[in-house]
Design an enzyme around this catalytic site. Structure first.
Site, PDB file in Angstrom:
ATOM      1  N   GLY A 286       0.788  -1.222   0.000  1.00 59.79           N
ATOM      2  CA  GLY A 286       0.000   0.000   0.000  1.00 59.79           C
ATOM      3  C   GLY A 286       0.822   1.276   0.000  1.00 59.79           C
ATOM      4  O   GLY A 286       1.864   1.378  -0.653  1.00 59.79           O
TER       5      GLY A 286
ATOM      6  N   TYR B 252     -11.399   3.367  14.154  1.00 62.33           N
ATOM      7  CA  TYR B 252     -10.303   3.730  13.257  1.00 62.33           C
ATOM      8  C   TYR B 252     -10.221   5.249  13.122  1.00 62.33           C
ATOM      9  O   TYR B 252      -9.143   5.846  13.248  1.00 62.33           O
ATOM     10  CB  TYR B 252     -10.515   3.075  11.893  1.00 62.33           C
ATOM     11  CG  TYR B 252      -9.520   3.495  10.832  1.00 62.33           C
ATOM     12  CD1 TYR B 252      -8.285   2.881  10.741  1.00 62.33           C
ATOM     13  CD2 TYR B 252      -9.836   4.494   9.908  1.00 62.33           C
ATOM     14  CE1 TYR B 252      -7.369   3.250   9.754  1.00 62.33           C
ATOM     15  CE2 TYR B 252      -8.936   4.874   8.934  1.00 62.33           C
ATOM     16  CZ  TYR B 252      -7.704   4.247   8.857  1.00 62.33           C
ATOM     17  OH  TYR B 252      -6.806   4.629   7.888  1.00 62.33           O
TER      18      TYR B 252
END
Length: 257
Positions: free
Chosen positions: A21, A164
């Site tokens: 990523g 998150y």
């Protein structure tokens, strides 16, 4: 007028979450700009592949297996970096974890995991980095650079990722506070809040009904390419950002408009 450069020759950069990523992209672009790059993550095999790619392209890379929630593991990674390249002067605290889904069904264990990686892990990573920068003369050299990777979800609510989002908001504020703590010590701390970026991790999402709904809500109806963050990462890691600290930057192609 004085010019500026994103040249990172002679710099030593430590990137966490570098096995895939955005972390993988950050490590690649820093190495291409001349930095000696220390790539850290838990998946050793993927790190080795990345290190080979960077070396084949003419760069220098050291792969270190690291658990950002473990202080001893963090210290060992910095020790390995110093032995190979000298003291780390640039840190990209990128490692992160998300367990998506309604908070109604989220387990306490999953919540604790996100806190451990996304908040504790960032703190341990940047604190050890700053300690070593100061010890290596950052107050005199003024080349200490720390970049914390947050998210647009730190300030733009999204369903299904409440814990998150909370961790990303927390590290953004922590970054600003640490910048003030370390301003006189030659260490710049800044925060980057990326929007949604197309990576191998989320490619499949955009073909789902939920992904299409999300896309339709973006002002430009698209996700960003990984390269969209390159200029900001190079700016924050280089001498060009000498007078930039305590800032929170959003790069999202207008997704939060």
């Amino acid at each position: 007028m004085n010019g500026f450069s994103f040249d990172l020759n002679g710099r030593v950069a430590f990137v966490t979450g570098a096995s895939s990523g955005l972390g993988r992209r950050f490590a690649t672009i820093l190495a291409a700009s001349g930095a000696n790059v220390v790539i850290g993550a838990r998946r050793a095999g993927l790190l080795d592949v990345l290190a080979e790619e960077i070396t084949a392209a003419g760069g220098e890379a050291l792969a270190v297996t690291v658990d950002v929630t473990d202080e001893a593991s963090i210290i060992a990674a910095y020790d390995a970096a110093a032995e190979r390249f000298g003291p780390v002067d640039t840190v990209i605290a990128n490692a992160g974890l998300n367990v998506a889904g309604s908070a109604l069904g989220l387990s306490a264990t999953a919540f604790d995991q996100m806190i451990a990686v996304n908040l504790r892990g960032v703190f341990l990573t940047v604190r050890e980095g700053a300690r070593r920068m100061v010890a290596a003369g950052a107050p005199e050299r003024g080349q200490g650079r720390i970049v914390i990777i947050s998210s647009i979800t730190a300030h733009h609510p999204s369903a299904g990722i409440a814990p998150y989002s909370a961790t990303k908001a927390a590290v953004a504020q922590m970054g600003r506070s640490l910048a003030k703590d370390w301003a006189a010590k030659g260490v710049n701390v800044n925060v980057l809040c990326p929007g949604y970026v197309a990576t191998e991790i989320n490619d499949a999402i955009w073909e789902t009904p939920g992904g299409q709904t999300l896309l339709n809500g973006f002002a430009r109806g698209r996700v960003m390419d990984e390269s969209a963050l390159d200029p900001m990462i190079l700016f924050l890691a280089s001498d060009a950002s000498a007078q930039t600290t305590g800032s929170v930057f959003t790069v999202d192609d207008g997704q939060t408009l």
